[in-house]
Scaffold this active site. Structure first.
Site, PDB file in Angstrom:
ATOM      1  N   CYS A  96       0.810  -1.141  -0.058  1.00 47.79           N
ATOM      2  CA  CYS A  96      -0.069   0.012  -0.146  1.00 47.79           C
ATOM      3  C   CYS A  96       0.967   1.222   0.100  1.00 47.79           C
ATOM      4  CB  CYS A  96      -0.951  -0.082   1.063  1.00 47.79           C
ATOM      5  SG  CYS A  96      -1.050   1.479   2.124  1.00 47.79           S
ATOM      6  N   GLU A  97       0.538   2.290  -0.924  1.00 43.92           N
ATOM      7  CA  GLU A  97       1.417   3.353  -1.126  1.00 43.92           C
ATOM      8  C   GLU A  97       1.329   4.473   0.011  1.00 43.92           C
ATOM      9  OE1 GLU A  97       0.451   4.810  -4.854  1.00 43.92           O
ATOM     10  OE2 GLU A  97      -0.966   6.179  -4.273  1.00 43.92           O
ATOM     11  N   HIS A  98       0.301   4.227   0.763  1.00 43.13           N
ATOM     12  CA  HIS A  98      -0.249   5.336   2.067  1.00 43.13           C
ATOM     13  C   HIS A  98       0.525   4.765   3.235  1.00 43.13           C
ATOM     14  CE1 HIS A  98      -4.159   5.844  -0.322  1.00 43.13           C
ATOM     15  NE2 HIS A  98      -3.172   6.823  -0.755  1.00 43.13           N
ATOM     16  N   HIS A  99       0.638   3.406   3.535  1.00 37.76           N
ATOM     17  CA  HIS A  99       1.310   2.929   4.784  1.00 37.76           C
ATOM     18  C   HIS A  99       2.461   2.134   4.559  1.00 37.76           C
ATOM     19  CE1 HIS A  99      -3.059   3.934   5.686  1.00 37.76           C
ATOM     20  NE2 HIS A  99      -2.330   4.349   6.703  1.00 37.76           N
ATOM     21  N   GLN A 137      -5.128  -0.260  -4.636  1.00 46.81           N
ATOM     22  CA  GLN A 137      -5.764  -1.531  -5.381  1.00 46.81           C
ATOM     23  C   GLN A 137      -6.430  -1.060  -6.615  1.00 46.81           C
ATOM     24  OE1 GLN A 137      -7.555  -4.495  -2.751  1.00 46.81           O
ATOM     25  NE2 GLN A 137      -8.985  -4.965  -4.534  1.00 46.81           N
ATOM     26  N   HIS A 165      -5.812  -6.001   3.174  1.00 40.42           N
ATOM     27  CA  HIS A 165      -4.810  -4.904   3.252  1.00 40.42           C
ATOM     28  C   HIS A 165      -4.427  -4.647   4.822  1.00 40.42           C
ATOM     29  CE1 HIS A 165      -5.810  -2.300  -0.568  1.00 40.42           C
ATOM     30  NE2 HIS A 165      -6.434  -3.470  -0.483  1.00 40.42           N
ATOM     31  N   CYS A 167      -2.978  -2.517   6.372  1.00 36.89           N
ATOM     32  CA  CYS A 167      -2.863  -1.376   6.934  1.00 36.89           C
ATOM     33  C   CYS A 167      -4.202  -1.164   7.673  1.00 36.89           C
ATOM     34  CB  CYS A 167      -2.875  -0.174   5.850  1.00 36.89           C
ATOM     35  SG  CYS A 167      -3.861  -0.126   4.366  1.00 36.89           S
TER      36      CYS A 167
HETATM   37 ZN   LIG Z   1      -2.781   1.706   3.596  1.00 36.50          ZN
END
Ligand SMILES: [Zn+2]
Length: 213
Positions: A96-99, A137, A165, A167
């Site tokens: 995941c590019e956020h976490h 995703q 996910h 995250c």
């Molecule tokens: Zn994430």
């Protein structure tokens, strides 16, 4: 890198920001260890920065792969085969590019051939090339479908991804059982309800049980 970056640009190295050295990357891991409350110099952690950087080379090898080139070799001698080609249950290992934590799941990919078909393993390699990058995703699903559509020029493409996910399962709302499902339907899969139904039936867990009979 944003969601609208064309596939060709994603694989260029010349336009990307300058890549840090391996030593700089390992130093960044030592900083994170200190941030977590650790002493990076203690025995058990001494080789950890080097291991993490090597792991990153595996996790994110997709930046060095060109999904368009993976699909370049096609076959035209299909004896007129024009039915759906489906590859289902392709394992997805992404981040995941956020976490920056894992997304684990599976993808189902289908296309309706035009004049050309591609080796079936190439579909899985296209999935891998995009999965081994920082992702969300939705973007992963769209990139796979769009690339197959652009390169093979089929009558339709369908991609469904279902994934967990970390995250969401190991932090934040802590919902380990929840999976996310995304889909992108192009061409006949979008326009023809019976084609879409046939595809969804083929990827449903209950279908094709007769194979074992
Ligand atoms: Zn994430």
């Amino acid at each position: 890198m944003n969601i609208h970056t064309p596939a060709a640009q994603l694989t260029q190295t010349t336009g990307a920001p300058e890549k840090p050295s391996r030593a700089e990357a390992e130093d960044a891991i030592r900083t994170l260890l200190r941030w977590a409350g650790e002493d990076p110099a203690r025995e058990g952690l001494q080789d950890t920065p080097a291991r993490v950087v090597r792991s990153y080379e595996e996790f994110f090898r997709g930046y060095a792969e060109d999904p368009v080139a993976l699909l370049a070799r096609t076959f035209e001698e299909t004896e007129g085969y024009d039915e759906m080609v489906v590859l289902r249950d392709i394992r997805i290992e992404s981040h995941c590019e956020h976490h920056m934590v894992p997304i684990i799941g599976k993808a189902h990919v289908a296309y309706l051939p035009g004049t050309r078909v591609v080796g079936i393993s190439k579909l899985a390699r296209v999935v891998d090339a995009y999965a081994h990058r920082f992702q969300i995703q939705e973007k992963l699903t769209a990139q796979i479908a769009n690339t197959i559509c652009d390169v093979l020029q089929p009558r339709g493409v369908a991609v469904v991804i279902e994934a967990n996910h970390q995250c969401m399962s190991t932090r934040g709302v802590h919902k380990p059982g929840a999976s996310m499902v995304t889909s992108r339907m192009l061409g006949a899969f979008r326009d023809d309800p019976s084609t879409r139904r046939e595809f969804l039936a083929m990827i449903s867990p209950r279908s094709c049980t007769s194979v074992e009979a």
